[in-house]
Design an enzyme around this catalytic site. Structure first.
Site, PDB file in Angstrom:
ATOM      1  N   ASP A  76       0.828  -1.213   0.000  1.00 13.63           N
ATOM      2  CA  ASP A  76       0.000   0.000   0.000  1.00 13.63           C
ATOM      3  C   ASP A  76       0.858   1.256   0.000  1.00 13.63           C
ATOM      4  O   ASP A  76       2.057   1.225   0.310  1.00 13.63           O
ATOM      5  CB  ASP A  76      -0.981   0.015   1.175  1.00 13.63           C
ATOM      6  CG  ASP A  76      -0.317   0.003   2.549  1.00 13.63           C
ATOM      7  OD1 ASP A  76       0.678  -0.729   2.716  1.00 13.63           O
ATOM      8  OD2 ASP A  76      -0.779   0.722   3.452  1.00 13.63           O
ATOM      9  N   GLU A 138      -0.008  -1.081   5.733  1.00 11.21           N
ATOM     10  CA  GLU A 138       1.095  -0.698   6.621  1.00 11.21           C
ATOM     11  C   GLU A 138       0.950   0.760   7.000  1.00 11.21           C
ATOM     12  O   GLU A 138       1.228   1.168   8.140  1.00 11.21           O
ATOM     13  CB  GLU A 138       2.442  -0.931   5.922  1.00 11.21           C
ATOM     14  CG  GLU A 138       3.651  -0.794   6.833  1.00 11.21           C
ATOM     15  CD  GLU A 138       4.171   0.632   6.993  1.00 11.21           C
ATOM     16  OE1 GLU A 138       4.942   0.880   7.931  1.00 11.21           O
ATOM     17  OE2 GLU A 138       3.797   1.512   6.189  1.00 11.21           O
TER      18      GLU A 138
END
Ligand SMILES: [Zn+2]
Length: 385
Positions: A76, A138
């Protein structure tokens, strides 16, 4: 002399083209990586979240069932909303030595280096396998990696060590602070402010709790110390507060948010316990007036501090492969602390400079990808029979 595989930049170009802002499903990029690995004869396993819209991916190259070296990264990226970009953030754009694009530095550059090395890993006669451990979410509190970590030692082999490729300009990072956050909600009782004793003033109670937090803050500043960090102690800060309804009502509710940036060795549970003890001390008087009065303390984010164990093989190996003599600390948090806590010795070492992460016109230098590739070449040699 560089040994960067020719596919590294095309792979990075492809990875950047997926808009994997944390709010979006990451399945398209996972499907791409799965297919790429399958083309190279590597099986992978998904670890989806409960919605099925996000997934981590775990793959092993080399002997199965043997603890190996996990190369860990997140798929991400942070949003581009409101940022002024000179190029399309989801089209990798090269200008000289720089490759621009969202996630080029944090941390698709590392993912591209790892994927481009898959054929090298495959061709080598690995005694120690390589695991790819790619996560999601994350950037919103290291949440996505947790289900994968929960399966280590069970469905997935627990790695012998983990290299987290967050941007460190290929220096070796063996410690970082841990952001731990809480929300505290005080429920009192509303009353007309002319009849204040009939109410329980939630804001006044909040003030007493904030006073306690100030004592804890001062205490942490006095007692925790590590000169490798700036500031060199665990900080505690209240970050948000809301409460009250009108100027003539005793407020029924108050909420405040607070966090610590914990040094390795600071125990967030002990900090929380001290505030809970204060809350317990306040409650009896509140409940004499209002039996429904309550103080709720909830942990909203929990990334523990990271400090590699003394003599950690992850650290000594990373130093050797990165050709460095000393370890550093960083101000940002990573998944390393979660792997370390799960019993997989970890280290942070990856291409790119964190100064370029999360910014408009994020970029990574081609030379950083080359350094990372050289690192992975040395890792391959180390892992061979
Ligand atoms: Zn990152």
């Amino acid at each position: 002399m560089t040994s960067t595989p020719a596919e590294t930049i095309p792979l990075l170009d492809k990875l950047v083209s997926f808009d994997t802002t944390s709010r979006n499903s990451n399945l398209p990029i996972i499907e791409f990586i799965e297919a790429y690995l399958a083309e190279h004869g590597v099986e992978s396993q998904r670890v989806p979240d409960e919605t099925g819209q996000w997934s981590s991916l775990f793959a092993t190259i080399g002997p199965k069932g043997t603890p190996g070296v996990a190369l860990s990264g997140h798929t991400d990226v942070v949003p581009v909303d409101g940022q002024g970009w000179d190029t399309d953030p989801f089209t990798l754009t090269r200008k000289g030595d720089r490759l621009y694009g969202r996630g080029s530095c944090d941390m698709k550059g590392f993912l591209a280096c790892c994927l481009a090395h898959v054929p090298t890993f495959q061709a080598a006669d690995l005694a120690v396998p390589m695991h790819l451990a790619f996560s999601y979410d994350e950037e919103i509190g290291c949440t996505g990696v947790r289900p994968m970590i929960a399966e280590l030692g069970d469905r997935l082999v627990k790695p012998r060590l983990v290299i987290v490729g967050e941007p460190s300009t290929m220096t070796v990072v063996d410690a970082h602070k841990g952001p731990v956050r809480w929300g505290t909600t005080i429920t009192g009782r509303a009353a007309h402010s002319s009849l204040a004793p009939l109410g329980v003033n939630a804001i006044t109670i909040a003030g007493q709790l904030l006073g306690e937090l100030k004592l804890i803050e001062d205490d942490l500043k006095r007692t925790s110390r590590d000169e490798r960090f700036d500031p060199p102690y665990t900080t505690l800060q209240v970050t948000e507060i809301k409460g009250g309804a009108a100027s003539n009502i005793v407020p029924q509710e108050c909420w405040f948010g607070w966090e610590i940036r914990a040094l390795p060795g600071t125990d967030p549970d002990a900090v929380e316990a001290q505030l809970r003890a204060k809350a317990e001390a306040l409650l009896p008087a509140m409940r004499e007036v209002a039996p429904e009065a309550a103080i709720m303390i909830e942990r909203t984010n929990d990334v523990p501090p990271f400090g590699a164990a003394a003599g950690s093989e992850a650290v000594s190996l990373a130093l050797k492969l990165a050709e460095q003599n000393e370890t550093l600390t960083v101000a940002y948090a990573t998944e390393a602390s979660l792997f370390e806590r799960a019993g997989a010795p970890s280290v942070v070492c990856g291409p790119g400079d964190i100064a370029q992460a999360h910014t408009p016109n994020e970029w990574i230098a081609v030379s950083e990808l080359e350094k990372c590739s050289a690192f992975l070449d040395r890792l391959t040699a180390w892992a061979q029979n």
